[in-house]
Design a protein around this motif. Structure first.
Motif, PDB file in Angstrom:
ATOM      1  N   LEU A  29       0.829  -1.205   0.000  1.00  0.00           N
ATOM      2  CA  LEU A  29       0.000   0.000   0.000  1.00  0.00           C
ATOM      3  C   LEU A  29       0.864   1.257   0.000  1.00  0.00           C
ATOM      4  O   LEU A  29       0.524   2.248  -0.661  1.00  0.00           O
ATOM      5  CB  LEU A  29      -0.940  -0.007   1.201  1.00  0.00           C
ATOM      6  CG  LEU A  29      -2.087  -1.009   1.132  1.00  0.00           C
ATOM      7  CD1 LEU A  29      -2.842  -1.050   2.452  1.00  0.00           C
ATOM      8  CD2 LEU A  29      -3.023  -0.674  -0.006  1.00  0.00           C
ATOM      9  N   LEU A  30       1.970   1.239   0.716  1.00  0.00           N
ATOM     10  CA  LEU A  30       2.892   2.367   0.710  1.00  0.00           C
ATOM     11  C   LEU A  30       3.446   2.599  -0.689  1.00  0.00           C
ATOM     12  O   LEU A  30       3.514   3.739  -1.163  1.00  0.00           O
ATOM     13  CB  LEU A  30       4.034   2.135   1.704  1.00  0.00           C
ATOM     14  CG  LEU A  30       5.140   3.198   1.737  1.00  0.00           C
ATOM     15  CD1 LEU A  30       4.574   4.546   2.166  1.00  0.00           C
ATOM     16  CD2 LEU A  30       6.266   2.761   2.654  1.00  0.00           C
ATOM     17  N   ALA A  31       3.810   1.532  -1.364  1.00  0.00           N
ATOM     18  CA  ALA A  31       4.330   1.655  -2.732  1.00  0.00           C
ATOM     19  C   ALA A  31       3.259   2.221  -3.671  1.00  0.00           C
ATOM     20  O   ALA A  31       3.557   3.069  -4.518  1.00  0.00           O
ATOM     21  CB  ALA A  31       4.808   0.295  -3.228  1.00  0.00           C
ATOM     22  N   SER A  35       3.397   5.846  -5.744  1.00  0.00           N
ATOM     23  CA  SER A  35       3.499   5.809  -7.210  1.00  0.00           C
ATOM     24  C   SER A  35       2.977   7.065  -7.906  1.00  0.00           C
ATOM     25  O   SER A  35       3.608   7.525  -8.856  1.00  0.00           O
ATOM     26  CB  SER A  35       2.835   4.553  -7.754  1.00  0.00           C
ATOM     27  OG  SER A  35       1.475   4.547  -7.456  1.00  0.00           O
ATOM     28  N   PRO A  36       1.868   7.704  -7.499  1.00  0.00           N
ATOM     29  CA  PRO A  36       1.468   8.934  -8.191  1.00  0.00           C
ATOM     30  C   PRO A  36       2.520  10.046  -8.066  1.00  0.00           C
ATOM     31  O   PRO A  36       2.756  10.791  -9.009  1.00  0.00           O
ATOM     32  CB  PRO A  36       0.167   9.357  -7.507  1.00  0.00           C
ATOM     33  CG  PRO A  36      -0.349   8.138  -6.858  1.00  0.00           C
ATOM     34  CD  PRO A  36       0.851   7.302  -6.530  1.00  0.00           C
ATOM     35  N   VAL A  37       3.152  10.123  -6.906  1.00  0.00           N
ATOM     36  CA  VAL A  37       4.186  11.142  -6.712  1.00  0.00           C
ATOM     37  C   VAL A  37       5.376  10.866  -7.620  1.00  0.00           C
ATOM     38  O   VAL A  37       5.928  11.768  -8.263  1.00  0.00           O
ATOM     39  CB  VAL A  37       4.631  11.172  -5.229  1.00  0.00           C
ATOM     40  CG1 VAL A  37       5.782  12.127  -5.012  1.00  0.00           C
ATOM     41  CG2 VAL A  37       3.456  11.532  -4.345  1.00  0.00           C
ATOM     42  N   VAL A  38       5.764   9.607  -7.719  1.00  0.00           N
ATOM     43  CA  VAL A  38       6.911   9.231  -8.537  1.00  0.00           C
ATOM     44  C   VAL A  38       6.594   9.401 -10.021  1.00  0.00           C
ATOM     45  O   VAL A  38       7.442   9.830 -10.805  1.00  0.00           O
ATOM     46  CB  VAL A  38       7.333   7.778  -8.223  1.00  0.00           C
ATOM     47  CG1 VAL A  38       8.386   7.288  -9.193  1.00  0.00           C
ATOM     48  CG2 VAL A  38       7.842   7.685  -6.800  1.00  0.00           C
ATOM     49  N   LEU A  39       5.375   9.093 -10.422  1.00  0.00           N
ATOM     50  CA  LEU A  39       5.010   9.192 -11.839  1.00  0.00           C
ATOM     51  C   LEU A  39       4.896  10.636 -12.325  1.00  0.00           C
ATOM     52  O   LEU A  39       5.053  10.898 -13.511  1.00  0.00           O
ATOM     53  CB  LEU A  39       3.710   8.444 -12.104  1.00  0.00           C
ATOM     54  CG  LEU A  39       3.799   6.920 -11.944  1.00  0.00           C
ATOM     55  CD1 LEU A  39       2.426   6.300 -12.088  1.00  0.00           C
ATOM     56  CD2 LEU A  39       4.771   6.322 -12.937  1.00  0.00           C
ATOM     57  N   LEU A  48      12.185   7.495  -4.015  1.00  0.00           N
ATOM     58  CA  LEU A  48      11.169   7.218  -2.992  1.00  0.00           C
ATOM     59  C   LEU A  48      10.687   5.773  -3.049  1.00  0.00           C
ATOM     60  O   LEU A  48      10.257   5.229  -2.037  1.00  0.00           O
ATOM     61  CB  LEU A  48       9.978   8.162  -3.162  1.00  0.00           C
ATOM     62  CG  LEU A  48      10.197   9.613  -2.746  1.00  0.00           C
ATOM     63  CD1 LEU A  48       8.953  10.433  -3.040  1.00  0.00           C
ATOM     64  CD2 LEU A  48      10.552   9.705  -1.276  1.00  0.00           C
ATOM     65  N   LEU A  49      10.745   5.144  -4.212  1.00  0.00           N
ATOM     66  CA  LEU A  49      10.309   3.749  -4.315  1.00  0.00           C
ATOM     67  C   LEU A  49      11.271   2.795  -3.619  1.00  0.00           C
ATOM     68  O   LEU A  49      10.932   1.632  -3.396  1.00  0.00           O
ATOM     69  CB  LEU A  49      10.134   3.354  -5.780  1.00  0.00           C
ATOM     70  CG  LEU A  49       8.895   3.940  -6.454  1.00  0.00           C
ATOM     71  CD1 LEU A  49       8.805   3.481  -7.899  1.00  0.00           C
ATOM     72  CD2 LEU A  49       7.633   3.554  -5.718  1.00  0.00           C
TER      73      LEU A  49
END
Length: 167
Positions: A29-31, A35-39, A48-49
């Motif tokens: 769930l953390l990943a 993901s929206p922040v990283v994308l 962050l991943l």
């Protein structure tokens, strides 16, 4: 000094005390949440991943294995083997994991071990560690048996007394 083994002492079974795999659900769930922040800005924030990957690796790696020979402590970056002869005793702080006091004066943290895990340690130690829950249960059973015996004794004594009206 551990007690001598007897014919009724159970064979020690190796016990692995580790973090529940269910915790990996939270890491997933953390990943997903990251993901929206990283994308949106993939280049600088891809680091962050690594956070969920590191947490998952830590959860899968960290454990204490209790065997008849001693303890095997696996931490994030190291593994340590401690023989029973090196252990003086255990300490259970209010917060955090249990600690083993060693004969050389060191104190070693036992990953994932809490007071509630003592029955597992006792089962795998071959009698070197006492299970406080079993001792409390045994004391309660002995007390109940003693009370029953006393009550039966009182009933027997009162039943054997002669009735003054029968003479």
């Amino acid at each position: 000094m551990p007690p001598n083994s007897s014919s009724h002492t159970a064979e020690p079974i190796e016990q692995s005390i580790h973090i529940s795999k269910l915790g990996l659900l939270a890491v997933g769930l953390l990943a997903i949440c990251l993901s929206p922040v990283v994308l949106t800005k993939p280049v600088p924030l891809v680091i962050l991943l690594l956070i969920p990957v590191a947490v998952a690796w830590w959860m899968l790696r960290v454990r204490t294995t209790v065997t008849a020979e001693g303890l095997r402590l696996r931490r994030m970056f190291s593994t340590e083997n401690i023989e029973w002869s090196q252990i003086k005793g255990f300490r259970f702080p209010k917060r955090g994991w249990a600690r083993a006091d060693l004969t050389d004066g060191r104190e070693v943290s036992l990953p994932v071990v809490t007071f509630g895990r003592l029955p597992q340690i006792a089962a795998a130690s071959g009698g070197r560690v006492t299970d406080p829950y079993a001792a409390a249960d045994r004391a309660a059973r002995e007390k109940a048996a003693a009370e029953r015996a006393a009550a039966e004794n009182d009933e027997t004594e009162s039943g054997t007394e002669s009735d003054p009206g029968t003479k």
